[in-house]
Each structure stands twice: as structure tokens, then as C-alpha cells.
Design a protein around this motif. Structure first.
Motif, PDB file in Angstrom:
ATOM      1  N   TYR A 500       0.861  -1.114  -0.054  1.00  0.00           N
ATOM      2  CA  TYR A 500      -0.109   0.103   0.095  1.00  0.00           C
ATOM      3  C   TYR A 500       0.737   1.010  -0.008  1.00  0.00           C
ATOM      4  O   TYR A 500       1.678   1.264   0.764  1.00  0.00           O
ATOM      5  CB  TYR A 500      -0.853  -0.010   1.210  1.00  0.00           C
ATOM      6  CG  TYR A 500      -1.744  -1.000   1.300  1.00  0.00           C
ATOM      7  CD1 TYR A 500      -3.044  -1.126   0.651  1.00  0.00           C
ATOM      8  CD2 TYR A 500      -1.579  -2.208   1.896  1.00  0.00           C
ATOM      9  CE1 TYR A 500      -3.899  -2.139   0.648  1.00  0.00           C
ATOM     10  CE2 TYR A 500      -2.292  -3.391   2.278  1.00  0.00           C
ATOM     11  CZ  TYR A 500      -3.480  -3.235   1.478  1.00  0.00           C
ATOM     12  OH  TYR A 500      -4.633  -4.602   1.701  1.00  0.00           O
ATOM     13  N   ASP A 501       0.501   2.220  -0.724  1.00  0.00           N
ATOM     14  CA  ASP A 501       1.102   3.520  -0.637  1.00  0.00           C
ATOM     15  C   ASP A 501       0.283   4.423   0.315  1.00  0.00           C
ATOM     16  O   ASP A 501      -0.715   4.901  -0.143  1.00  0.00           O
ATOM     17  CB  ASP A 501       0.987   4.158  -2.140  1.00  0.00           C
ATOM     18  CG  ASP A 501       1.313   5.651  -2.180  1.00  0.00           C
ATOM     19  OD1 ASP A 501       1.869   6.265  -1.132  1.00  0.00           O
ATOM     20  OD2 ASP A 501       1.355   6.240  -3.337  1.00  0.00           O
ATOM     21  N   HIS A 510      -6.651   0.009  -1.629  1.00  0.00           N
ATOM     22  CA  HIS A 510      -6.167  -0.503  -2.912  1.00  0.00           C
ATOM     23  C   HIS A 510      -4.996  -1.406  -2.619  1.00  0.00           C
ATOM     24  O   HIS A 510      -3.785  -0.700  -2.525  1.00  0.00           O
ATOM     25  CB  HIS A 510      -6.081   0.335  -3.889  1.00  0.00           C
ATOM     26  CG  HIS A 510      -5.860  -0.324  -5.321  1.00  0.00           C
ATOM     27  ND1 HIS A 510      -6.841  -1.087  -5.977  1.00  0.00           N
ATOM     28  CD2 HIS A 510      -4.761  -0.079  -6.149  1.00  0.00           C
ATOM     29  CE1 HIS A 510      -6.691  -1.602  -7.116  1.00  0.00           C
ATOM     30  NE2 HIS A 510      -5.342  -0.832  -7.308  1.00  0.00           N
ATOM     31  N   LEU A 512      -1.653  -2.732  -4.124  1.00  0.00           N
ATOM     32  CA  LEU A 512      -1.027  -2.363  -5.210  1.00  0.00           C
ATOM     33  C   LEU A 512       0.386  -3.453  -5.665  1.00  0.00           C
ATOM     34  O   LEU A 512       1.180  -3.116  -6.278  1.00  0.00           O
ATOM     35  CB  LEU A 512       0.080  -1.105  -5.259  1.00  0.00           C
ATOM     36  CG  LEU A 512      -1.198   0.415  -4.866  1.00  0.00           C
ATOM     37  CD1 LEU A 512      -0.101   1.477  -4.646  1.00  0.00           C
ATOM     38  CD2 LEU A 512      -1.892   0.462  -6.055  1.00  0.00           C
ATOM     39  N   ASP A 515       1.135  -3.850  -9.050  1.00  0.00           N
ATOM     40  CA  ASP A 515       1.297  -2.589  -9.812  1.00  0.00           C
ATOM     41  C   ASP A 515       2.886  -2.328  -9.737  1.00  0.00           C
ATOM     42  O   ASP A 515       3.273  -1.411 -10.503  1.00  0.00           O
ATOM     43  CB  ASP A 515       0.517  -1.438  -9.244  1.00  0.00           C
ATOM     44  CG  ASP A 515      -1.015  -1.724  -9.522  1.00  0.00           C
ATOM     45  OD1 ASP A 515      -1.481  -1.061 -10.532  1.00  0.00           O
ATOM     46  OD2 ASP A 515      -1.582  -2.439  -8.846  1.00  0.00           O
ATOM     47  N   TYR A 516       3.365  -2.581  -8.561  1.00  0.00           N
ATOM     48  CA  TYR A 516       4.790  -2.359  -8.297  1.00  0.00           C
ATOM     49  C   TYR A 516       5.811  -3.535  -7.918  1.00  0.00           C
ATOM     50  O   TYR A 516       5.997  -3.550  -6.656  1.00  0.00           O
ATOM     51  CB  TYR A 516       4.740  -1.449  -7.211  1.00  0.00           C
ATOM     52  CG  TYR A 516       4.140   0.073  -7.583  1.00  0.00           C
ATOM     53  CD1 TYR A 516       4.913   1.072  -8.442  1.00  0.00           C
ATOM     54  CD2 TYR A 516       2.894   0.477  -7.055  1.00  0.00           C
ATOM     55  CE1 TYR A 516       4.567   2.257  -8.703  1.00  0.00           C
ATOM     56  CE2 TYR A 516       2.311   1.481  -7.719  1.00  0.00           C
ATOM     57  CZ  TYR A 516       3.069   2.519  -8.374  1.00  0.00           C
ATOM     58  OH  TYR A 516       2.433   3.601  -8.486  1.00  0.00           O
TER      59      TYR A 516
END
Length: 535
Positions: A500-501, A510, A512, A515-516
Motif C-alpha cells: 500500500y502507498d 487498494h 498495489l 502494480d509495483y
């Protein structure tokens, strides 16, 4: 170039100011009061957004000091977070690398070896008088087992506290007695405290209705007089009275004889007081005068009592002329727990951890992001807010800096610059965070939090009204969205771990992970390095 020189000069001046400040603070030897509350969530205090409870004394502490918005306990569980606070070490290092993950059992010896350097010993090394009041829950005795024979074995006194008065474990589990140093208060050798054997009848204890949440049955017989002195609804009052009395007796602005009585002209030492409240851990048993005072049931009433306790300590400091030279830190041992009383408070409209995802025991933010307030008149700027990453494990290195001592901390970071200054860069770069399940030991690094498994890693009860209600089911029940959760369950095909960011998504809506992948792999390797460092 001019901007670069300006920033360099500012950084140099800040470093110089902090160094001078530390030297001055050490020479003046400030008193330190650390209030370590139990299960107080991020959303349980007025200055952190609560509206159905009123916490004027805690809010006043924030108005006179600095409130942190990115503060954490090292663990989402009570015993491990207390280990981290006292030792300055991550709790996964305890027990020779096996770690400490859950609440300590009633029959276990002292978790921290007596030769361990603790925050109590740190203050003693600088000539402080030290005390600890309230919940202990770190075990007693030099052996692996504790049979509760009198006097109790090694405990707070052997870990750096000149004086201890409190409850030996936690307010939801036996024995339900008070302890002074290493003796049960009111103990009668003719009626010893004895662990139950099959068929034996326990000493009677007071029980409470379901809405107060769970209180464990007694596992002991005997010590009837000592048990009679323990009144659940008066524990907060008794602890506060004891702490206030100790401050008054050890006021360094007065003089004393060698025996501790005033009048000889001998100066008293500065003091360190660790105040471990039982509020707001279940069962929710506020004193009668606080019942019905909040807008969210017993849960809020217990917070009101906690606020009164803080106010009494602050009043005592002020009336004894100690406010100006006393650092007061207020924080919690972990996030709020979604027990029965908390569920009732939620129905009334109170969010115990604010908008954060998760609860006590789990690795989501609600399990370990906690209130953290520091007040020190003339040293910490009043009415300020900091987003610096900070943890209760950092008190060891910070207290060393404040008292002018040089130590070699294992995991603790000196957060003095974040307390008294306004550093533009993070003082702490990363933080390892523990859930009750070792599988969910997680890594915070900058804006990222990496959790190496699915779910929260905490309680996973699926039924509202149950004491262990938590995890995905509770997240759906409270309306906290998460991309891995559908209808109260981890959805099929959800990523195997979580990223998580927190800058963009502090509520962890969300995941991630996909995504990363490069961030996931880097953090996975770094977390593995922490795990391997204790082998």
C-alpha cells in the motif's frame, strides 16, 4: 545553487540547535512522564477526530505540545509492544530470536532477561528515581515458569524501576490483585495464592454483563483479602492516586532526608514515571461517576475515565511546580480492538481507529497506528502537528539523547529532532511492524507498507457480537473498503501479499502488489533480512 546553500545552512543550524538543546536538557535533567495506554485507538481521542467522546485533558496536552499523525506501536499486541518500549528492540528478537507475538500467559516467567538494558536502567544511569505504575504483563520470575509464590520473582524492580505498583498481568485475566514491588498487596501468608488444581474452587471474583466485554475466570484459589482489595471499577482511580502520591513524594523541587522525608536540605533526584493504564482494555469497567457520560456506551465512558486520569497527572505536575521541566508523552500500546463494547460504540457512530483499516492484533494500520502526543513547555513547540514516522520503540534512543547519554541502540531511533524541531527529511526511514501472527511481520519504508501475506494477520472471527470479530469480515461490517475483500472474505484470486502507498491511500483501500513488482521484491528481501538477523 543558492537554494542548495540555503537548505544546507538550515540543516546545519537545525543540527546545531538540536545538539545544543540535548546538552542543555541533559544538564537540567528534565523529569519524564510516559503515559502508555492500553488498546486506545487512533480515533478514540478528540484531537484525533473523535466526536462522541470528550477528552479535554488529552486535547489540552496536544494544544501545549506536538501531535504525531504517523506514530505506531512496534506490535499490534500488548506484551510485544511493551517489550519493544522497554528494550528498544523489535519484539521478533525476543526469546533468543523466537520472538514474542501474543499476550503473555499467566504462568510464564519474566520475558525480559534481568541483564537487559531498559529505559528504566537508562534513567537510573543518569541519576533518576524511576517508577512504574499499572499494567505489567511481561511475566515474573527468573525461571520459565511462574508459580506465584511470595515474594514474586524478578519483575519491574530488576528491569530498572525503583518502585512498582500495579496489576501483575492485565485487567481481563487473573490473578485479580494489586502488586507493590514484588509482593501482592494485602497478601496473607496463611492464605496463599495458589494455581487451581482439578476440582478446586476458585476465589470469587466480580463479573460484569456482556456489554462490558470479556473478563476471564479466576485460575487461582486463596488470597481472599488481596482479591477483595481489587475492585475493577476502581482500578483507574487507584492507579492514579498511587502515581500522584509518588510524584508528590519524589518532587525534585523539594528537599528530603535520606529516608525520603522532607526537611533535611538534601535535593531529590529527577524522576521518570511510566504510567501503564488499564484503560481502555476490556472489560470496560469505568468508575460509577463516569458511567453514562459519553455518547457511545461503556467504551466511551472508559475513555472519559482515562482522560480524567491524564488530567490528574497534569494537575499534580502543575500544583507541584513541575510542569515547565517535565516531558510528558502520551501514546498507546496498540490500536483499538473490535470487541463487544467497541462494536456497540460503532453502532452509536464511534470509529475506534478512525478511518483506518483493521484493529488490534492485525497488521493493517488500525492495529498499530496510534495517538502519540509529546508536551514539554518551552522545548516542544505548542499546538504543532508532525507527520514524521515515529514508534514507541524509539523512546530508548530519544531518552538517551535527552539525558545526554551515548548508547548503541539495536532498533531504536533518536526522534529528538522530530520532537523539538521541524526536520524536512524523515528521521526514521523504515519500521518493522508485528501482528499477532508471525507470518504477518511487515515492513514500512517511506510511503510504502509491505505485508507478506493476505489479510490482517489478526483476529478473524466472522460473527458480529463475538469477542474475536475482526479481519475481512469486520472490515466489511464497518464499511472499510479494501480491494482484496468482497462480502467479508478475501476474494478468490487476491494477490498473495499486500503493498500500500500510505501517502496516497492511508486507509489501505487498494492493494498495489501487482502494480509495483520491483517495490514488492525489494521490500520482501529487506524484510527477510530482518528475519534472518536473529537466527
Amino acid at each position: 545553487m543558492k537554494t542548495h546553500r540555503t537548505l544546507l545552512l538550515a540543516a546545519t543550524l537545525l543540527s546545531f540547535a538540536v545538539n545544543v538543546f540535548a546538552e542543555t536538557a541533559a544538564s537540567q535533567k528534565p523529569n519524564v512522564v510516559l503515559i502508555f495506554t492500553d488498546d486506545l485507538g487512533y480515533g478514540d481521542v478528540g484531537c484525533y477526530g473523535a466526536s462522541l467522546v470528550q477528552t479535554p485533558n488529552i486535547d489540552r496536552l496536544a494544544e501545549g505540545g506536538r501531535r504525531f499523525t504517523d506514530a505506531h506501536s512496534a506490535s499490534a499486541v500488548c506484551t510485544p509492544s511493551r517489550y519493544a518500549l522497554l528494550t528498544g528492540e523489535y519484539p521478533f528478537r525476543a526469546n533468543n530470536g523466537r520472538g514474542t507475538w501474543g499476550p503473555l500467559r499467566y504462568d510464564v516467567g519474566l520475558l525480559i532477561p534481568t541483564d537487559t538494558f531498559t529505559i528504566g536502567k537508562l534513567f537510573q544511569a543518569e541519576g533518576y528515581t524511576t517508577s512504574c505504575f499499572g499494567k505489567w504483563h511481561l511475566g515474573w520470575g527468573d525461571q520459565d515458569k511462574n508459580d506465584w509464590s511470595m515474594p514474586l520473582g524478578s519483575g519491574p524492580n530488576e528491569l530498572g524501576f525503583d518502585y512498582y505498583w500495579g496489576i501483575p498481568r492485565v485487567n481481563c485475566n487473573p490473578p485479580y490483585v494489586f502488586v507493590e514491588n514484588n509482593m501482592i498487596v494485602g497478601y496473607d501468608p496463611e492464605d496463599p495464592l495458589v494455581l487451581l488444581k482439578k476440582g478446586e474452587t476458585p476465589t470469587p471474583i466480580r463479573r460484569f454483563p456482556k456489554e462490558a466485554s470479556t473478563k476471564g475466570g479466576n485460575r487461582f484459589r486463596g488470597a481472599v483479602k488481596a482479591h477483595e482489595l481489587y475492585d475493577d471499577e476502581m482500578v483507574g482511580t487507584r492507579l492514579t492516586e498511587q502515581a500522584v502520591g509518588w510524584i508528590e513524594a519524589n518532587n525534585p523541587s523539594t528537599t528530603s532526608t535520606g529516608s525520603g522525608q522532607a526537611g533535611s536540605g538534601q535535593e531529590k533526584k529527577p524522576f521518570f514515571l511510566l504510567f501503564n493504564t488499564t484503560n481502555i482494555h476490556h472489560p470496560f469497567t469505568p468508575a460509577p461517576r463516569f458511567k453514562g457520560t459519553s455518547q457511545c456506551g461503556l467504551y466511551g465512558d472508559f475513555i472519559h475515565e482515562l482522560d480524567w486520569m491524564v488530567g490528574e497527572l497534569m494537575r499534580c505536575l502543575e500544583e507541584n511546580g513541575l510542569s515547565d521541566n517535565t516531558l510528558v508523552i502520551f501514546t498507546s500500546d496498540n490500536g483499538g480492538m473490535f470487541n463487544i463494547a467497541a462494536q456497540n460504540a460503532f453502532k452509536d457512530g464511534h470509529q475506534i481507529n478512525g478511518d483506518l483499516l483493521g484493529f488490534k492484533f492485525g497488521g493493517w494500520e488500525g492495529g498499530h497506528r496510534v495517538p502519540f502526543i509529546a508536551s514539554w513547555p518551552g522545548k516542544i513547540p505548542a499546538g504543532t502537528v508532525s507527520d514524521q514516522l515515529i514508534c514507541s520503540i524509539d523512546m530508548m534512543a530519544t531518552f538517551a539523547a535527552i539525558t545526554g547519554q551515548t548508547i548503541d541502540p539495536v532498533d531504536s531511533v533518536n526522534m529528538l529532532p522530530a520532537l523539538v524541531g521541524n526536520p524536512q527529511k524523515p528521521v526514521r526511514e523504515e519500521l518493522v511492524l508485528a501482528a499477532v501472527k508471525s507470518s504477518h511481520l511487515s515492513l514500512r519504508k517511506g510511503k510504502w507498507i509491505y505485508i507478506p501475506e493476505q489479510g490482517s494477520g489478526g483476529f478473524n472471527g466472522t460473527n458480529p457480537g463475538a469477542h474475536d470479530f475482526g479481519g475481512a469480515a469486520a472490515a466489511s461490517f464497518t464499511g472499510h473498503p479494501n480491494s482484496d475483500v468482497v462480502d467479508g472474505e478475501i476474494k478468490a484470486g487476491a494477490p498473495p501479499a499486500q503493498l500500500y502507498d500510505l501517502e496516497a491511500d492511508v486507509n489501505q483501500t487498494h492493494n498495489l502488489y501487482h502494480d509495483y513488482p520491483e517495490v514488492v521484491e525489494a521490500m520482501r528481501k529487506e524484510l527477510q533480512g530482518f528475519r534472518e538477523s536473529v537466527k
